[in-house]
Design a protein around this motif. Structure first.
Motif, mmCIF file in Angstrom:
data_model
loop_
_atom_site.group_PDB
_atom_site.id
_atom_site.type_symbol
_atom_site.label_atom_id
_atom_site.label_comp_id
_atom_site.label_asym_id
_atom_site.label_seq_id
_atom_site.Cartn_x
_atom_site.Cartn_y
_atom_site.Cartn_z
ATOM 1 N N ASP A 134 0.839 -1.194 0.000
ATOM 2 C CA ASP A 134 0.000 0.000 0.000
ATOM 3 C C ASP A 134 0.878 1.249 0.000
ATOM 4 N N GLU A 135 1.412 1.580 -1.155
ATOM 5 C CA GLU A 135 2.242 2.785 -1.329
ATOM 6 C C GLU A 135 2.400 3.029 -2.830
ATOM 7 N N GLU A 136 3.005 4.163 -3.174
ATOM 8 C CA GLU A 136 3.266 4.467 -4.582
ATOM 9 C C GLU A 136 4.303 3.494 -5.143
ATOM 10 N N LEU A 137 4.203 3.245 -6.432
ATOM 11 C CA LEU A 137 5.176 2.381 -7.101
ATOM 12 C C LEU A 137 6.576 3.002 -6.987
ATOM 13 N N PRO A 138 7.573 2.259 -6.505
ATOM 14 C CA PRO A 138 8.916 2.832 -6.338
ATOM 15 C C PRO A 138 9.534 3.264 -7.671
ATOM 16 N N THR A 139 10.337 4.322 -7.612
ATOM 17 C CA THR A 139 11.079 4.777 -8.787
ATOM 18 C C THR A 139 12.563 4.443 -8.649
ATOM 19 N N GLN A 140 12.935 3.931 -7.479
ATOM 20 C CA GLN A 140 14.331 3.569 -7.232
ATOM 21 C C GLN A 140 14.390 2.126 -6.749
ATOM 22 N N GLY A 141 15.484 1.446 -7.091
ATOM 23 C CA GLY A 141 15.712 0.097 -6.610
ATOM 24 C C GLY A 141 17.175 -0.074 -6.276
ATOM 25 N N MET A 142 17.495 -1.227 -5.714
ATOM 26 C CA MET A 142 18.869 -1.452 -5.299
ATOM 27 C C MET A 142 19.298 -2.872 -5.640
ATOM 28 N N THR A 143 20.480 -2.998 -6.181
ATOM 29 C CA THR A 143 21.055 -4.322 -6.357
ATOM 30 C C THR A 143 22.096 -4.535 -5.263
#
Ligand SMILES: [Zn+2]
Length: 116
Positions: free
Chosen positions: A17-26
């Motif tokens: 329940d939140e906005e779709l992320p625009t950042q990710g992490m490897t």
């Protein structure tokens, strides 16, 4: 809004329940380098799981603090569960398992998990 991370066959899912992320992490740790997840971390109270008994497998290693979960049928790993340093329940969402997430537009950071 909400978005959902699911395994390939659909048996497991986590709806967030939140906005779709625009950042990710490897991460380059021993498991992430093999699995290739793109991580997003969120607090457990935002997440509704669907993980039927007999369909979800769990894998832990090292300090056994992170519960890496995957589908017993299709093998995909849409999420993991663990704790933040302050003890709060956290969920790792694998953005590769979120179909509405445009992976080519994600801003990707790198975490040096191998050195932790
Ligand atoms: Zn599956």
């Amino acid at each position: 809004m909400t978005y959902t991370s699911s395994c390939h066959c659909g048996a497991l899912s986590a709806t967030v329940d939140e906005e779709l992320p625009t950042q990710g992490m490897t991460c380059n740790c021993s498991i992430c380098r093999r699995k290739g997840n793109i991580h997003h971390f969120t607090s457990a109270d935002k997440v509704a799981f669907n993980k039927p008994e007999g369909k979800v497998r769990e894998y832990t290693f090292n300090k056994h603090k992170i519960r890496h979960q995957f589908c017993a049928d299709c093998g995909c790993a849409p999420f993991a569960e663990g704790e933040a340093p302050n003890g709060a329940a956290m969920v790792e969402i694998n953005l590769r398992c979120v179909p509405e997430c445009d992976l080519s537009k994600l801003e990707i950071g790198e975490f040096d998990g191998a050195s932790v």
